[in-house]
Design a protein around this motif. Structure first.
Motif, PDB file in Angstrom:
ATOM      1  N   SER A 112      -1.483 -42.117 -65.169  1.00 29.71           N
ATOM      2  CA  SER A 112      -1.815 -41.607 -63.840  1.00 29.71           C
ATOM      3  C   SER A 112      -2.979 -42.423 -63.305  1.00 29.71           C
ATOM      4  CB  SER A 112      -2.208 -40.128 -63.902  1.00 29.71           C
ATOM      5  OG  SER A 112      -3.412 -39.970 -64.643  1.00 29.71           O
ATOM      6  N   LEU A 113      -3.187 -42.333 -62.007  1.00 29.99           N
ATOM      7  CA  LEU A 113      -4.305 -43.049 -61.393  1.00 29.99           C
ATOM      8  C   LEU A 113      -5.631 -42.536 -61.929  1.00 29.99           C
ATOM      9  CD1 LEU A 113      -5.239 -45.137 -59.355  1.00 29.99           C
ATOM     10  CD2 LEU A 113      -5.094 -43.377 -57.566  1.00 29.99           C
ATOM     11  N   MET A 326      -4.317 -50.229 -59.677  1.00 27.80           N
ATOM     12  CA  MET A 326      -4.475 -48.896 -59.101  1.00 27.80           C
ATOM     13  C   MET A 326      -3.435 -48.630 -58.012  1.00 27.80           C
ATOM     14  SD  MET A 326      -8.605 -48.131 -59.061  1.00 27.80           S
ATOM     15  CE  MET A 326      -9.077 -49.593 -58.152  1.00 27.80           C
ATOM     16  N   ASN A 327      -3.154 -49.630 -57.187  1.00 29.64           N
ATOM     17  CA  ASN A 327      -2.138 -49.447 -56.145  1.00 29.64           C
ATOM     18  C   ASN A 327      -0.762 -49.193 -56.749  1.00 29.64           C
ATOM     19  OD1 ASN A 327      -4.026 -49.783 -54.125  1.00 29.64           O
ATOM     20  ND2 ASN A 327      -3.545 -51.938 -53.759  1.00 29.64           N
ATOM     21  N   CYS A 329      -0.181 -47.874 -59.721  1.00 30.52           N
ATOM     22  CA  CYS A 329      -0.210 -46.549 -60.334  1.00 30.52           C
ATOM     23  C   CYS A 329      -0.115 -45.453 -59.274  1.00 30.52           C
ATOM     24  CB  CYS A 329      -1.491 -46.407 -61.157  1.00 30.52           C
ATOM     25  SG  CYS A 329      -1.423 -45.106 -62.403  1.00 30.52           S
ATOM     26  N   LYS A 330      -0.736 -45.683 -58.127  1.00 30.25           N
ATOM     27  CA  LYS A 330      -0.694 -44.672 -57.060  1.00 30.25           C
ATOM     28  C   LYS A 330       0.732 -44.475 -56.550  1.00 30.25           C
ATOM     29  CE  LYS A 330      -2.695 -43.190 -52.678  1.00 30.25           C
ATOM     30  NZ  LYS A 330      -1.394 -42.696 -52.183  1.00 30.25           N
ATOM     31  N   ASP A 333       2.372 -42.297 -59.045  1.00 34.98           N
ATOM     32  CA  ASP A 333       1.850 -40.931 -58.898  1.00 34.98           C
ATOM     33  C   ASP A 333       2.494 -40.233 -57.709  1.00 34.98           C
ATOM     34  OD1 ASP A 333       0.162 -41.106 -61.068  1.00 34.98           O
ATOM     35  OD2 ASP A 333      -1.696 -40.836 -59.928  1.00 34.98           O
ATOM     36  N   ASP A 334       2.588 -40.946 -56.592  1.00 36.19           N
ATOM     37  CA  ASP A 334       3.160 -40.352 -55.373  1.00 36.19           C
ATOM     38  C   ASP A 334       4.629 -39.986 -55.580  1.00 36.19           C
ATOM     39  OD1 ASP A 334       0.751 -40.627 -54.055  1.00 36.19           O
ATOM     40  OD2 ASP A 334       1.321 -42.474 -53.013  1.00 36.19           O
TER      41      ASP A 334
END
Length: 347
Positions: A112-113, A326-327, A329-330, A333-334
């Motif tokens: 996850s982020l 991070m982008n 992973c986001k 996550d979304d």
């Protein structure tokens, strides 16, 4: 008394944490480039000492440890490649960083982020190198494909589609089907589809998304995702754990105004076909090939890059940056939020 200046270290003692299938791939790469002199195969660690010894002997490592704690207490270990299942990356990466070791962590670094941010924050605090081992970022054939695109060989990019589907027998204990192991197709396979499309789009932010998913035992065993980037390019991909691709390879196709590029096994590609349209309508085209064979097996490029970063006192890669991790992973996550799919520790 004259001041004695010690020479700067010109090599890195690498260790592998958790010798398994992926670790064998990295060990193969390490052996393939060790003659360069900058990469030394120093130690391996497993929860099973005999397994660590067997792995070390097979792949020419100097030491073997029967626990991760012993490995991390060895002051001669400079950097650790983390190769255990991604559900354990968070604990392993934090332990390595707390012990003062540089880290190359197999993808996804964080499930996850939130996890990923904790790793990056600690690496910054400790002034240690940390990078998600996204080998696709360093693939020389993809670099050649991007050069072809930048030269507008196929014109402005319009759409990217890709498929990464494997058929694996159902077993609730298999990491692909186990929620407690962060199972599912997205983090294991779909991550490559997302990152490939991000690379081709020069990391234009994702503006819109839609998706479908088929869940089993609380994890996504199949998904179909549509993304629209801020630059207007769209992408569609499918990833699956319980059904195969319709073709023999995991293909991606990059569509442009003047033609398209068919990428074979896009996540570890060594060749692609460049199709240039010969008529105003239809798909009739001339074909040119892009072929860039690996030096070893493809893992060597991220390894060499990480080693050079550490030797140059860089704590962050300038290729696969923290922001890119991070982008990526986001987006995952979304998508999981859209599917209401949470891992046990998130509930």
């Amino acid at each position: 008394m004259p001041c004695i200046i010690l020479p700067m270290k010109d090599y890195i003692n690498w260790a592998i944490l958790a010798p398994g299938h992926i670790a064998e791939k990295m060990a193969t790469a390490m052996n393939g480039v060790k003659d360069d002199g900058k990469i030394r195969l120093y130690a391996t660690a497993s929860r099973n000492l005999e397994r660590a010894k067997e792995f070390s002997k097979k792949w020419n490592f100097t030491k073997a440890y029967g626990s991760y704690e012993e490995l991390l207490s060895d002051s001669e270990v400079d950097a650790v490649y983390i190769a255990n299942p991604h559900a354990f990356h968070y604990e392993s990466a934090l332990a390595c960083l707390k012990a003062g070791k540089h880290v190359l962590c197999e993808k996804p670094a964080g499930c996850s982020l939130s996890q990923l941010k904790d790793m990056i924050t600690l690496a910054k605090e400790k002034k240690l190198f940390f990078m998600e081992a996204m080998w696709t970022a360093f693939n020389p054939c993809i670099a050649a494909i991007k050069k072809c695109i930048s030269e507008e060989t196929i014109g402005k990019i319009k759409h990217i589609e890709s498929h990464f589907c494997n058929r694996v027998a159902y077993d609730p204990k298999n990491r692909l089907y186990a929620p407690e192991l962060a199972g599912g197709a997205l983090l294991d396979l779909g991550i490559y589809n997302i990152y490939f499309s991000m690379m081709i789009n020069d990391f234009s932010p994702v503006k819109e998304r839609s998706s479908n998913v088929r869940l089993l035992n609380g994890v996504d065993v199949w998904n179909s995702v549509n993304l629209t980037f801020e630059n207007g390019v769209t992408t569609n991909f499918q990833s699956a754990a319980d059904m195969p691709n319709a073709t023999d390879t995991h293909e991606a196709v990059i569509f442009g105004e003047k033609g398209f590029i068919k990428v074979y096994n896009f996540f570890l590609t060594q060749k692609a076909e460049v199709h240039l349209y010969t008529k105003e309508s239809g798909n009739e085209s001339e074909v040119k090939m892009i072929e860039v064979p690996f030096r070893v097996n493809g893992y060597e490029y991220e390894l060499i890059h990480a080693t050079e970063c550490i030797l140059n006192n860089q704590t962050e890669s300038n290729v696969h940056t923290f922001e890119k991790s991070m982008n990526l992973c986001k987006v995952m996550d979304d998508l999981r939020a859209d599917w209401n799919m949470k891992y046990p520790w998130e509930k």
